[in-house]
Design a protein around this motif. Sequence first.
Motif, PDB file in Angstrom:
ATOM      1  N   ALA A   1     -49.823 -26.956  57.659  1.00 25.78           N
ATOM      2  CA  ALA A   1     -48.584 -27.259  57.434  1.00 25.78           C
ATOM      3  C   ALA A   1     -48.198 -27.358  56.063  1.00 25.78           C
ATOM      4  N   MET A   2     -46.839 -26.749  55.953  1.00 29.17           N
ATOM      5  CA  MET A   2     -46.314 -26.632  54.455  1.00 29.17           C
ATOM      6  C   MET A   2     -45.032 -27.756  54.680  1.00 29.17           C
ATOM      7  N   VAL A   3     -44.962 -28.713  53.815  1.00 27.12           N
ATOM      8  CA  VAL A   3     -44.067 -30.036  53.796  1.00 27.12           C
ATOM      9  C   VAL A   3     -43.311 -30.139  52.379  1.00 27.12           C
ATOM     10  N   CYS A   4     -41.995 -29.941  52.568  1.00 26.94           N
ATOM     11  CA  CYS A   4     -41.155 -30.430  51.390  1.00 26.94           C
ATOM     12  C   CYS A   4     -40.076 -31.336  52.043  1.00 26.94           C
ATOM     13  N   SER A   5     -39.117 -31.625  51.120  1.00 28.01           N
ATOM     14  CA  SER A   5     -37.970 -32.850  51.663  1.00 28.01           C
ATOM     15  C   SER A   5     -37.083 -32.251  52.757  1.00 28.01           C
ATOM     16  N   SER A   6     -36.511 -31.081  52.748  1.00 27.94           N
ATOM     17  CA  SER A   6     -35.638 -30.710  53.712  1.00 27.94           C
ATOM     18  C   SER A   6     -36.021 -29.381  54.308  1.00 27.94           C
TER      19      SER A   6
ATOM     20  N   GLU B 208     -39.422 -21.418  41.214  1.00 27.71           N
ATOM     21  CA  GLU B 208     -40.906 -22.446  41.297  1.00 27.71           C
ATOM     22  C   GLU B 208     -41.427 -22.449  42.844  1.00 27.71           C
ATOM     23  N   ALA B 209     -40.268 -22.300  43.599  1.00 24.77           N
ATOM     24  CA  ALA B 209     -41.090 -22.181  45.112  1.00 24.77           C
ATOM     25  C   ALA B 209     -41.764 -20.994  45.288  1.00 24.77           C
ATOM     26  N   GLY B 210     -41.313 -19.877  44.700  1.00 24.44           N
ATOM     27  CA  GLY B 210     -42.376 -18.639  44.771  1.00 24.44           C
ATOM     28  C   GLY B 210     -43.634 -18.854  44.331  1.00 24.44           C
ATOM     29  N   VAL B 211     -43.762 -19.339  42.974  1.00 23.47           N
ATOM     30  CA  VAL B 211     -44.970 -19.619  42.356  1.00 23.47           C
ATOM     31  C   VAL B 211     -45.907 -20.673  43.239  1.00 23.47           C
ATOM     32  N   GLY B 212     -45.113 -21.739  43.609  1.00 19.21           N
ATOM     33  CA  GLY B 212     -45.869 -22.762  44.481  1.00 19.21           C
ATOM     34  C   GLY B 212     -46.283 -22.281  45.778  1.00 19.21           C
TER      35      GLY B 212
ATOM     36  N   LYS C 205     -31.095 -16.914  54.871  1.00 18.66           N
ATOM     37  CA  LYS C 205     -31.491 -15.453  55.512  1.00 18.66           C
ATOM     38  C   LYS C 205     -33.043 -15.444  55.618  1.00 18.66           C
ATOM     39  N   ARG C 206     -33.620 -15.608  54.568  1.00 16.61           N
ATOM     40  CA  ARG C 206     -35.099 -15.609  54.540  1.00 16.61           C
ATOM     41  C   ARG C 206     -35.410 -16.451  55.651  1.00 16.61           C
ATOM     42  N   ASN C 207     -35.040 -17.842  55.575  1.00 22.96           N
ATOM     43  CA  ASN C 207     -35.754 -18.560  56.606  1.00 22.96           C
ATOM     44  C   ASN C 207     -35.204 -18.338  58.021  1.00 22.96           C
ATOM     45  N   THR C 208     -34.043 -17.682  58.454  1.00 26.61           N
ATOM     46  CA  THR C 208     -33.899 -17.104  59.724  1.00 26.61           C
ATOM     47  C   THR C 208     -34.914 -16.174  60.194  1.00 26.61           C
TER      48      THR C 208
ATOM     49  N   ASN D  57     -36.670 -24.772  51.282  1.00 33.25           N
ATOM     50  CA  ASN D  57     -37.124 -23.940  50.037  1.00 33.25           C
ATOM     51  C   ASN D  57     -38.528 -23.873  49.901  1.00 33.25           C
ATOM     52  N   ARG D  58     -39.221 -24.936  49.301  1.00 32.60           N
ATOM     53  CA  ARG D  58     -40.543 -24.824  48.967  1.00 32.60           C
ATOM     54  C   ARG D  58     -41.354 -24.584  50.338  1.00 32.60           C
ATOM     55  N   SER D  59     -41.240 -25.518  51.289  1.00 37.26           N
ATOM     56  CA  SER D  59     -42.096 -25.331  52.262  1.00 37.26           C
ATOM     57  C   SER D  59     -41.797 -24.109  53.132  1.00 37.26           C
ATOM     58  N   MET D  60     -40.724 -23.447  53.097  1.00 40.06           N
ATOM     59  CA  MET D  60     -40.166 -22.285  53.908  1.00 40.06           C
ATOM     60  C   MET D  60     -40.930 -21.263  53.068  1.00 40.06           C
ATOM     61  N   GLU D  61     -40.973 -21.278  51.605  1.00 41.77           N
ATOM     62  CA  GLU D  61     -41.293 -19.922  50.931  1.00 41.77           C
ATOM     63  C   GLU D  61     -42.687 -19.659  51.236  1.00 41.77           C
TER      64      GLU D  61
END
Length: 226
Positions: free
Chosen positions: A12-17, A152-156, A89-92, A20-24
């Motif tokens: 499970a990947m988790v961020c605040s909303s 940073e999301a991409g790096v993370g 668009k990526r998220n969809t 961005n970070r969890s979805m990347e």
Amino acid sequence: MGMEARRKMRFAMVCSSNMNRSMEAHSLLGRAGLDVASYGTGTHVKLPGPSLHEPNVYDFGTPYNVIYDDLRRKDPDLYKRNGLLPMLKRNTSVKLAPQRWQDNAGDGLFDVIFSFEERVFDLIVDDMHNREQRMLKNALIINMDVKDNHEEAGVGAKLALDLCQKPSLLDQHMLDGLGWALYVSNTKLESSLEGADEDWEEIIDDLIITFEKQHKRKLTYNMAFY
């Protein structure tokens, strides 16, 4: 080896909303063939607006394409320029809508829960410790602070993938053994696993220290139970 030994680990990947970070990370781990889901821990989904005092706020469960259409209607130039429209668009292409961690009890068990912010990590740990522990199935919770921007999301996400593909994290029996040792230690049960609590700490600490030295990133971890 039996079927249980070959069971795929769940991440499970988790961020605040859950934007961005969890979805990347969700997108990248999914493309790598891992069994992954993603969540946010906030009360609402918040995205940057025309000013710091005017965020765009949505309920969890609002489809990404609905949010995309709303932002494109409001100011397509602004939200294309700041990367929100490409992000959505990526998220969809990954899943339907942002999901809230605290409402995910019906989604099954996760072996490794990875967060990208200390506050999010603390909320996950509190939530897991407040759940009724019926199955004594352990979950390893790891945090790595990542700034909430697209670069940073991409790096993370790449670092999260690297860690989640470590052989020791993919060893289900090892993690189960660590979890049971920790349960024994925390509950002070008499067991033949004398000293096992030190063993699991050493194994995870070695993994964390090696990762931190390699990538110059600080990690925090905790163990919880379902």
